[in-house]
Scaffold this motif. Structure first.
Motif, PDB file in Angstrom:
ATOM      1  N   HIS A 185       0.788  -1.024   0.216  1.00 44.88           N
ATOM      2  CA  HIS A 185      -0.279   0.150   0.422  1.00 44.88           C
ATOM      3  C   HIS A 185       1.106   1.006  -0.244  1.00 44.88           C
ATOM      4  N   ILE A 186       0.656   2.421  -0.555  1.00 45.70           N
ATOM      5  CA  ILE A 186       0.910   3.308  -1.353  1.00 45.70           C
ATOM      6  C   ILE A 186       0.225   4.517  -0.815  1.00 45.70           C
ATOM      7  N   TRP A 221       5.577   3.455   2.653  1.00 50.57           N
ATOM      8  CA  TRP A 221       4.652   2.017   1.866  1.00 50.57           C
ATOM      9  C   TRP A 221       4.625   0.961   3.507  1.00 50.57           C
ATOM     10  N   THR A 222       3.352  -0.322   3.301  1.00 54.30           N
ATOM     11  CA  THR A 222       3.409  -0.681   4.078  1.00 54.30           C
ATOM     12  C   THR A 222       2.649  -2.097   3.220  1.00 54.30           C
ATOM     13  N   LEU A 223       3.076  -2.965   4.004  1.00 54.25           N
ATOM     14  CA  LEU A 223       2.881  -4.488   3.227  1.00 54.25           C
ATOM     15  C   LEU A 223       2.485  -5.600   4.210  1.00 54.25           C
ATOM     16  N   LYS A 224       1.338  -5.533   3.827  1.00 54.92           N
ATOM     17  CA  LYS A 224       0.319  -6.424   4.450  1.00 54.92           C
ATOM     18  C   LYS A 224       0.176  -8.175   3.534  1.00 54.92           C
ATOM     19  N   VAL A 283       6.888   0.063   5.971  1.00 55.75           N
ATOM     20  CA  VAL A 283       8.476  -1.237   5.641  1.00 55.75           C
ATOM     21  C   VAL A 283       9.326   0.069   4.579  1.00 55.75           C
ATOM     22  N   ASP A 284      10.630   0.397   4.319  1.00 55.86           N
ATOM     23  CA  ASP A 284      11.486   0.942   3.636  1.00 55.86           C
ATOM     24  C   ASP A 284      11.471   0.074   2.533  1.00 55.86           C
ATOM     25  N   VAL A 292      11.026  -5.987  -0.255  1.00 58.36           N
ATOM     26  CA  VAL A 292      12.616  -6.703  -1.372  1.00 58.36           C
ATOM     27  C   VAL A 292      12.490  -8.161  -0.315  1.00 58.36           C
ATOM     28  N   ALA A 293      12.813  -8.029   0.805  1.00 58.44           N
ATOM     29  CA  ALA A 293      13.327  -9.359   2.146  1.00 58.44           C
ATOM     30  C   ALA A 293      11.945 -10.246   2.480  1.00 58.44           C
ATOM     31  N   ARG A 294      11.015  -9.262   2.280  1.00 56.27           N
ATOM     32  CA  ARG A 294      10.015 -10.115   3.193  1.00 56.27           C
ATOM     33  C   ARG A 294       9.239 -10.967   1.884  1.00 56.27           C
TER      34      ARG A 294
END
Length: 137
Positions: free
Chosen positions: A58-59, A65-68, A79-80, A85-87
């Protein structure tokens, strides 16, 4: 003796005659054309594949940025670039068919979305798509 004036107009009557003849020819031959049939494949309704729950990036309008992961009960986490990328690599290492979608708010610039897509492409993240909101009636 009176001089004749030249006529500066085009005579279109012959063109109209030709067009009417062509129209009649097409009207007569059109019903004689063979019609084609299309055989569509059939799918059994009982074997519908289950869709995998995607990872959603999500931007927001501040370009945060957030990651779900929609497949897990965890909340969205900020997240940065490196962490994102790692996740995503970890998620796709455990399930290579895991889709990734990018969701952006309405006021986000197109450039911000393209930066995320470019980052994912450079890091070989597969199955990336854009999440769109259906039109409201």
């Amino acid at each position: 003796m009176r001089q004749r004036r030249l006529m500066n107009q085009i005579n279109v009557v012959p063109y109209i005659d030709v067009m009417l003849v062509l129209l009649v020819i097409f009207m007569v031959t059109a019903p004689m054309m063979p019609t084609g049939t299309v055989d569509l494949p059939s799918v059994a309704k009982t074997s519908a594949p289950t869709a995998k729950q995607p990872m959603v990036i999500h931007i927001n309008k501040e370009n945060d940025w957030t990651l779900k992961d929609r497949g897990s009960p965890q909340e969205a986490m900020p997240v940065d670039k490196e962490e994102l990328v790692a996740r995503l690599r970890d998620a796709q290492a455990s399930d290579p068919e895991k889709p990734v979608v990018i969701e952006a708010e309405k006021r986000v610039r197109y450039d911000a979305v393209m930066q995320v897509m470019d980052l994912l492409q450079r890091n070989q993240i597969a199955k990336v798509g854009l999440l769109v909101k259906p039109a409201e009636k």
